[in-house]
Design an enzyme around this catalytic site. Sequence first.
Site, PDB file in Angstrom:
ATOM      1  N   LYS A 142       0.711  -1.198   0.088  1.00  0.00           N
ATOM      2  CA  LYS A 142       0.029  -0.116  -0.058  1.00  0.00           C
ATOM      3  C   LYS A 142       0.872   1.293  -0.063  1.00  0.00           C
ATOM      4  O   LYS A 142       0.502   2.179  -0.562  1.00  0.00           O
ATOM      5  CB  LYS A 142      -0.894   0.005   1.110  1.00  0.00           C
ATOM      6  CG  LYS A 142      -0.265   0.438   2.639  1.00  0.00           C
ATOM      7  CD  LYS A 142      -1.413   0.295   3.599  1.00  0.00           C
ATOM      8  CE  LYS A 142      -0.994   0.229   4.900  1.00  0.00           C
ATOM      9  NZ  LYS A 142       0.222   0.971   5.286  1.00  0.00           N
ATOM     10  N   ARG A 197      -6.141   3.509  11.440  1.00  0.00           N
ATOM     11  CA  ARG A 197      -6.065   2.118  11.743  1.00  0.00           C
ATOM     12  C   ARG A 197      -6.965   1.538  12.699  1.00  0.00           C
ATOM     13  O   ARG A 197      -6.989   0.322  13.023  1.00  0.00           O
ATOM     14  CB  ARG A 197      -4.591   2.031  12.001  1.00  0.00           C
ATOM     15  CG  ARG A 197      -3.577   2.168  11.083  1.00  0.00           C
ATOM     16  CD  ARG A 197      -2.159   1.377  11.591  1.00  0.00           C
ATOM     17  NE  ARG A 197      -1.145   1.936  10.709  1.00  0.00           N
ATOM     18  CZ  ARG A 197      -0.074   1.525  10.412  1.00  0.00           C
ATOM     19  NH1 ARG A 197       0.201   0.338  10.907  1.00  0.00           N
ATOM     20  NH2 ARG A 197       0.759   2.221   9.708  1.00  0.00           N
ATOM     21  N   ARG A 217      11.816  -7.360   3.414  1.00  0.00           N
ATOM     22  CA  ARG A 217      11.824  -5.845   3.512  1.00  0.00           C
ATOM     23  C   ARG A 217      13.260  -5.154   4.024  1.00  0.00           C
ATOM     24  O   ARG A 217      13.670  -5.686   5.110  1.00  0.00           O
ATOM     25  CB  ARG A 217      10.738  -5.340   4.305  1.00  0.00           C
ATOM     26  CG  ARG A 217      10.452  -3.834   4.263  1.00  0.00           C
ATOM     27  CD  ARG A 217       9.141  -3.473   4.257  1.00  0.00           C
ATOM     28  NE  ARG A 217       8.460  -3.249   5.481  1.00  0.00           N
ATOM     29  CZ  ARG A 217       7.352  -2.708   5.794  1.00  0.00           C
ATOM     30  NH1 ARG A 217       6.602  -2.277   5.090  1.00  0.00           N
ATOM     31  NH2 ARG A 217       6.930  -2.912   6.936  1.00  0.00           N
ATOM     32  N   ARG A 259      14.223  -3.709   9.698  1.00  0.00           N
ATOM     33  CA  ARG A 259      13.409  -2.905  10.830  1.00  0.00           C
ATOM     34  C   ARG A 259      13.128  -3.927  12.075  1.00  0.00           C
ATOM     35  O   ARG A 259      12.706  -5.200  11.638  1.00  0.00           O
ATOM     36  CB  ARG A 259      12.112  -2.465  10.396  1.00  0.00           C
ATOM     37  CG  ARG A 259      12.209  -1.104   9.487  1.00  0.00           C
ATOM     38  CD  ARG A 259      10.864  -0.819   8.807  1.00  0.00           C
ATOM     39  NE  ARG A 259       9.700  -1.105   9.616  1.00  0.00           N
ATOM     40  CZ  ARG A 259       8.482  -0.623   9.093  1.00  0.00           C
ATOM     41  NH1 ARG A 259       8.330   0.125   7.939  1.00  0.00           N
ATOM     42  NH2 ARG A 259       7.296  -0.982   9.504  1.00  0.00           N
ATOM     43  N   ARG A 268       1.494  -7.150  14.606  1.00  0.00           N
ATOM     44  CA  ARG A 268       0.988  -6.444  13.622  1.00  0.00           C
ATOM     45  C   ARG A 268      -0.079  -6.764  12.673  1.00  0.00           C
ATOM     46  O   ARG A 268      -1.070  -6.147  12.631  1.00  0.00           O
ATOM     47  CB  ARG A 268       2.211  -5.715  12.783  1.00  0.00           C
ATOM     48  CG  ARG A 268       3.007  -4.868  13.697  1.00  0.00           C
ATOM     49  CD  ARG A 268       4.463  -4.773  12.974  1.00  0.00           C
ATOM     50  NE  ARG A 268       4.247  -3.749  11.826  1.00  0.00           N
ATOM     51  CZ  ARG A 268       5.187  -3.721  10.764  1.00  0.00           C
ATOM     52  NH1 ARG A 268       6.107  -4.696  10.618  1.00  0.00           N
ATOM     53  NH2 ARG A 268       5.068  -2.902   9.866  1.00  0.00           N
TER      54      ARG A 268
END
Length: 213
Positions: free
Chosen positions: A13, A88, A127, A158, A169
């Site tokens: 996104k 969110r 990522r 990360r 998450r």
Amino acid sequence: MNIIFLGPQGSGKGTQAELIAEKYDFNYFEAGKIFRSISDSDNPNAAMIKKHIDRGELVPEEYTRLIAWDFISKHSKNKGFLFDGYPRSLAQYEQLQDMLAKSGQKIDWVINLEIPETESVHRLSARRTCLKCGRVYNLITNPPPTDKCECGGELMQREDDQPEAIKRRLGIYRSQTHPVFEKALTEGIGLEINGEQSIEAINKEIVSKLNLS
Ligand code: AMP
């Protein structure tokens, strides 16, 4: 036109939001990026915000409201807003509707980029983020030119892309964020897009369904 981009972690996104925001000149609100830069600053709330981010938890509502309002009130009302990573939760969605209503605006579209949970985990593990400029790559779908960022910075994984934080998450996404999309569907402004297509195909579908060109 004011748009919200939703999607589970790793759905792409952010990539899509950035493409649309640049090409069609939106006021682009990137919640995750804003919170990360606060957590690295000398803001008195930096340590508290960093703790939530590293654990993969949502930052408390009072801060999201302040930050969103600060952005909305300082940016041009003549351009549309594109929200990425906010709202969110249903509470944040209602907050945003109220904030926009103050200047006679509303949310026009809520786009949900859907991918299966197994794909989210697979993509997030790949990522890499640049330590220097913050640019985000994916070793599978959007690889860097070399083992470094285009700007020359070192790439790292990360803290919140570690397995335990990813699980947390995704759980929060399912229980708190996805209901925002369900609400948008009942309001007739929800648009679901298959996030397992190529970056170009997704972009084309969004542009065409939103009548942007
Ligand atoms: P992201 O880069 O979008 O995955 O966001 C990173 C982190 O920033 C999240 O895991 C949260 O800790 C925080 N964050 C971003 N957006 C929000 C939001 N709308 N509400 C609360 N926390 C957020």
